[in-house]
Design a protein around this motif. Structure first.
Motif, PDB file in Angstrom:
ATOM      1  N   ARG A 277       0.739  -1.431  -0.014  1.00  0.00           N
ATOM      2  CA  ARG A 277      -0.067   0.082  -0.102  1.00  0.00           C
ATOM      3  C   ARG A 277       0.766   1.196  -0.076  1.00  0.00           C
ATOM      4  NH1 ARG A 277      -4.710  -0.058   4.163  1.00  0.00           N
ATOM      5  NH2 ARG A 277      -4.854   2.074   2.880  1.00  0.00           N
ATOM      6  N   GLY A 278       2.139   1.214  -0.041  1.00  0.00           N
ATOM      7  CA  GLY A 278       3.117   2.035   0.036  1.00  0.00           C
ATOM      8  C   GLY A 278       3.391   2.836   1.137  1.00  0.00           C
ATOM      9  N   GLN A 279       2.987   2.326   2.445  1.00  0.00           N
ATOM     10  CA  GLN A 279       3.231   2.785   3.866  1.00  0.00           C
ATOM     11  C   GLN A 279       4.794   2.872   3.965  1.00  0.00           C
ATOM     12  OE1 GLN A 279       0.563   0.517   6.094  1.00  0.00           O
ATOM     13  NE2 GLN A 279      -0.927   2.433   6.076  1.00  0.00           N
ATOM     14  N   ARG A 280       5.473   3.906   4.480  1.00  0.00           N
ATOM     15  CA  ARG A 280       6.785   3.758   5.134  1.00  0.00           C
ATOM     16  C   ARG A 280       6.745   3.222   6.388  1.00  0.00           C
ATOM     17  NH1 ARG A 280      10.685   4.471   2.101  1.00  0.00           N
ATOM     18  NH2 ARG A 280      11.897   5.640   3.698  1.00  0.00           N
ATOM     19  N   THR A 281       7.613   2.360   6.643  1.00  0.00           N
ATOM     20  CA  THR A 281       7.832   1.751   7.980  1.00  0.00           C
ATOM     21  C   THR A 281       9.061   1.849   8.651  1.00  0.00           C
ATOM     22  OG1 THR A 281       8.392  -0.539   6.866  1.00  0.00           O
ATOM     23  CG2 THR A 281       5.980  -0.215   6.998  1.00  0.00           C
ATOM     24  N   HIS A 282       9.344   1.819   9.734  1.00  0.00           N
ATOM     25  CA  HIS A 282      10.497   1.880  10.606  1.00  0.00           C
ATOM     26  C   HIS A 282      11.239   0.427  10.117  1.00  0.00           C
ATOM     27  CE1 HIS A 282      13.317   1.736  13.838  1.00  0.00           C
ATOM     28  NE2 HIS A 282      13.284   2.841  13.853  1.00  0.00           N
ATOM     29  N   MET A 283      12.718   0.620  10.009  1.00  0.00           N
ATOM     30  CA  MET A 283      13.567  -0.554   9.764  1.00  0.00           C
ATOM     31  C   MET A 283      13.189  -1.868  10.644  1.00  0.00           C
ATOM     32  SD  MET A 283      15.489  -1.803   7.677  1.00  0.00           S
ATOM     33  CE  MET A 283      16.816  -2.670   7.411  1.00  0.00           C
ATOM     34  N   ALA A 284      12.576  -1.571  11.813  1.00  0.00           N
ATOM     35  CA  ALA A 284      12.210  -2.727  12.837  1.00  0.00           C
ATOM     36  C   ALA A 284      11.039  -3.371  12.120  1.00  0.00           C
ATOM     37  CB  ALA A 284      11.747  -2.211  14.283  1.00  0.00           C
ATOM     38  N   VAL A 285      10.173  -2.843  11.493  1.00  0.00           N
ATOM     39  CA  VAL A 285       8.981  -3.707  10.816  1.00  0.00           C
ATOM     40  C   VAL A 285       9.756  -4.954  10.076  1.00  0.00           C
ATOM     41  CG1 VAL A 285       6.874  -3.639   9.548  1.00  0.00           C
ATOM     42  CG2 VAL A 285       7.501  -1.917  11.233  1.00  0.00           C
ATOM     43  N   PRO A 286      10.562  -4.807   9.055  1.00  0.00           N
ATOM     44  CA  PRO A 286      10.476  -5.854   7.972  1.00  0.00           C
ATOM     45  C   PRO A 286      11.801  -6.824   8.810  1.00  0.00           C
ATOM     46  CG  PRO A 286      11.767  -3.914   7.326  1.00  0.00           C
ATOM     47  CD  PRO A 286      10.760  -3.310   8.655  1.00  0.00           C
ATOM     48  N   VAL A 287      12.386  -5.996   9.935  1.00  0.00           N
ATOM     49  CA  VAL A 287      13.317  -7.084  10.725  1.00  0.00           C
ATOM     50  C   VAL A 287      12.237  -8.128  11.608  1.00  0.00           C
ATOM     51  CG1 VAL A 287      14.741  -7.288  12.882  1.00  0.00           C
ATOM     52  CG2 VAL A 287      15.182  -5.815  10.902  1.00  0.00           C
ATOM     53  N   LEU A 288      11.129  -7.540  12.026  1.00  0.00           N
ATOM     54  CA  LEU A 288      10.328  -8.622  12.858  1.00  0.00           C
ATOM     55  C   LEU A 288       9.671  -9.425  11.598  1.00  0.00           C
ATOM     56  CD1 LEU A 288       8.528  -5.770  15.244  1.00  0.00           C
ATOM     57  CD2 LEU A 288      10.102  -7.898  15.672  1.00  0.00           C
ATOM     58  N   ALA A 289       9.435  -8.986  10.644  1.00  0.00           N
ATOM     59  CA  ALA A 289       8.664  -9.733   9.407  1.00  0.00           C
ATOM     60  C   ALA A 289       9.691 -10.813   9.068  1.00  0.00           C
ATOM     61  CB  ALA A 289       8.392  -8.888   8.313  1.00  0.00           C
ATOM     62  N   VAL A 290      11.105 -10.495   8.987  1.00  0.00           N
ATOM     63  CA  VAL A 290      11.867 -11.683   8.591  1.00  0.00           C
ATOM     64  C   VAL A 290      12.120 -12.597   9.911  1.00  0.00           C
ATOM     65  CG1 VAL A 290      13.975 -10.680   9.379  1.00  0.00           C
ATOM     66  CG2 VAL A 290      14.141 -12.249   7.549  1.00  0.00           C
ATOM     67  N   LEU A 291      11.965 -12.309  10.985  1.00  0.00           N
ATOM     68  CA  LEU A 291      12.047 -13.265  12.129  1.00  0.00           C
ATOM     69  C   LEU A 291      10.844 -13.898  12.156  1.00  0.00           C
ATOM     70  CD1 LEU A 291      13.489 -10.726  14.932  1.00  0.00           C
ATOM     71  CD2 LEU A 291      14.596 -12.745  13.798  1.00  0.00           C
ATOM     72  N   ALA A 292       9.591 -13.445  11.705  1.00  0.00           N
ATOM     73  CA  ALA A 292       8.325 -14.306  11.877  1.00  0.00           C
ATOM     74  C   ALA A 292       8.597 -15.309  10.580  1.00  0.00           C
ATOM     75  CB  ALA A 292       7.172 -13.233  11.356  1.00  0.00           C
ATOM     76  N   ALA A 293       9.123 -14.870   9.451  1.00  0.00           N
ATOM     77  CA  ALA A 293       9.547 -15.899   8.496  1.00  0.00           C
ATOM     78  C   ALA A 293      10.280 -16.981   8.856  1.00  0.00           C
ATOM     79  CB  ALA A 293       9.648 -15.280   7.031  1.00  0.00           C
ATOM     80  N   LEU A 294      11.282 -16.702   9.367  1.00  0.00           N
ATOM     81  CA  LEU A 294      12.421 -17.503   9.819  1.00  0.00           C
ATOM     82  C   LEU A 294      11.769 -18.603  11.270  1.00  0.00           C
ATOM     83  CD1 LEU A 294      15.478 -15.320   9.901  1.00  0.00           C
ATOM     84  CD2 LEU A 294      15.048 -17.381   8.322  1.00  0.00           C
ATOM     85  N   GLY A 295      10.875 -17.810  11.711  1.00  0.00           N
ATOM     86  CA  GLY A 295      10.219 -18.706  12.900  1.00  0.00           C
ATOM     87  C   GLY A 295       9.310 -19.647  12.218  1.00  0.00           C
ATOM     88  N   LEU A 296       8.553 -19.239  11.193  1.00  0.00           N
ATOM     89  CA  LEU A 296       7.661 -20.251  10.590  1.00  0.00           C
ATOM     90  C   LEU A 296       8.587 -21.319  10.041  1.00  0.00           C
ATOM     91  CD1 LEU A 296       5.364 -17.953   8.633  1.00  0.00           C
ATOM     92  CD2 LEU A 296       4.665 -19.779  10.229  1.00  0.00           C
ATOM     93  N   LEU A 297       9.739 -21.019   9.511  1.00  0.00           N
ATOM     94  CA  LEU A 297      10.561 -21.853   8.893  1.00  0.00           C
ATOM     95  C   LEU A 297      11.299 -23.140   9.835  1.00  0.00           C
ATOM     96  CD1 LEU A 297      11.895 -23.346   6.295  1.00  0.00           C
ATOM     97  CD2 LEU A 297      13.913 -21.479   6.564  1.00  0.00           C
ATOM     98  N   GLY A 298      11.620 -22.358  11.113  1.00  0.00           N
ATOM     99  CA  GLY A 298      11.919 -23.323  11.898  1.00  0.00           C
ATOM    100  C   GLY A 298      10.876 -24.295  12.485  1.00  0.00           C
ATOM    101  N   VAL A 299       9.693 -23.794  12.717  1.00  0.00           N
ATOM    102  CA  VAL A 299       8.702 -24.770  13.247  1.00  0.00           C
ATOM    103  C   VAL A 299       8.338 -25.608  12.307  1.00  0.00           C
ATOM    104  CG1 VAL A 299       6.267 -24.527  13.901  1.00  0.00           C
ATOM    105  CG2 VAL A 299       7.664 -22.986  14.918  1.00  0.00           C
ATOM    106  N   GLY A 300       8.323 -25.276  10.966  1.00  0.00           N
ATOM    107  CA  GLY A 300       7.982 -26.385   9.850  1.00  0.00           C
ATOM    108  C   GLY A 300       8.984 -27.255   9.963  1.00  0.00           C
TER     109      GLY A 300
END
Length: 189
Positions: free
Chosen positions: A95-118
Motif C-alpha cells: 500500500r506504499g506505507q513507509r515503515t521503520h526498519m524494525a518492521v521488516p526485521v520483525l517480518a523476517v523473524l516471523a518468516a524464519l520462525g515459521l521455517l523453524g517450526v515447519g
C-alpha cells in the motif's frame, strides 16, 4: 532566406500544431514491481492456510486413519499468527506505507520462525515414526506381530506442514532480500 525560429514544443495540455514537432511520449520510469512483497504476502497467506490443514496422518490397519492439523495443538495457532504478521507487513508495504526498519526485521523473524517450526515439526514427526517402529518391533516381539504391525502403520507428513514450510522458506528468502535491498538503498542515500 527568412530565419525561422526553432519550433516550440507543445504545452502539456495541447496537441502539437503544424509548426511544432511531435515529441515521443515521455518515458516515465516505472517503479520496480514489488515482486518480493507479493511473495511475502503469498507466503503469509499460505502459512495461515497451512496452519489449518493436516500436519500429520497416521494410518493403521485396525484403527483406521487419524489426521492432525496444526491448530489441533498450540503450534498451529502460533504459525497462523506468524503468517498473519507476514500478511500485515506485505499489505503495509504494497500500500506504499513507509515503515521503520524494525518492521521488516520483525517480518523476517516471523518468516524464519515459521521455517523453524515447519522444519522442527517435520523432523519430529519422522523421528516419532522411527521410534514407534523400533518399539513395536523390539526384542519382546517373539512372534513378529509387532514388526508386522509397524510395517503396516503408515505415518505421513501432512500437506499443510509441507505448505507451511515451503511458504516459510520463500517468505524468508524474500524478506532477507528486502532487508538487504533496503539497507543498500539507505547506504547509497
Amino acid at each position: 532566406m527568412s530565419q525561422s525560429s526553432p519550433p516550440v514544443p507543445p504545452s502539456l495540455n495541447q496537441p502539437p500544431s503544424g509548426d511544432q514537432p511531435a515529441e515521443a511520449a515521455a518515458v516515465v520510469p516505472t517503479a520496480a514491481r514489488p515482486i518480493r512483497e507479493w511473495i511475502v504476502l503469498g507466503a503469509g497467506i499460505a502459512a495461515v492456510i497451512g496452519s489449518f490443514m493436516p500436519w500429520g496422518k497416521v494410518s493403521a490397519p485396525i484403527l483406521g486413519t487419524v489426521t492432525v492439523s496444526g491448530v489441533d495443538g498450540s503450534d498451529g495457532w502460533i504459525t497462523a499468527g506468524l503468517g498473519l504478521a507476514l500478511v500485515v507487513y506485505a499489505g503495509m508495504t504494497l500500500r506504499g506505507q513507509r515503515t521503520h526498519m524494525a518492521v521488516p526485521v520483525l517480518a523476517v523473524l516471523a518468516a524464519l520462525g515459521l521455517l523453524g517450526v515447519g522444519a522442527w515439526k517435520i523432523a519430529d514427526l519422522q523421528a516419532t515414526e522411527a521410534e514407534m517402529r523400533a518399539k513395536m518391533s523390539g526384542e519382546d516381539d517373539v512372534l513378529g506381530i509387532g514388526k508386522a504391525m509397524s510395517e503396516a502403520v503408515q505415518v505421513n507428513v501432512g500437506s499443510g506442514l509441507w505448505l507451511l514450510t515451503f511458504a516459510a522458506l520463500a517468505g524468508s528468502v524474500a524478506m532477507i532480500l528486502i532487508i538487504v535491498n533496503r539497507c543498500r538503498s539507505r547506504d547509497s542515500s
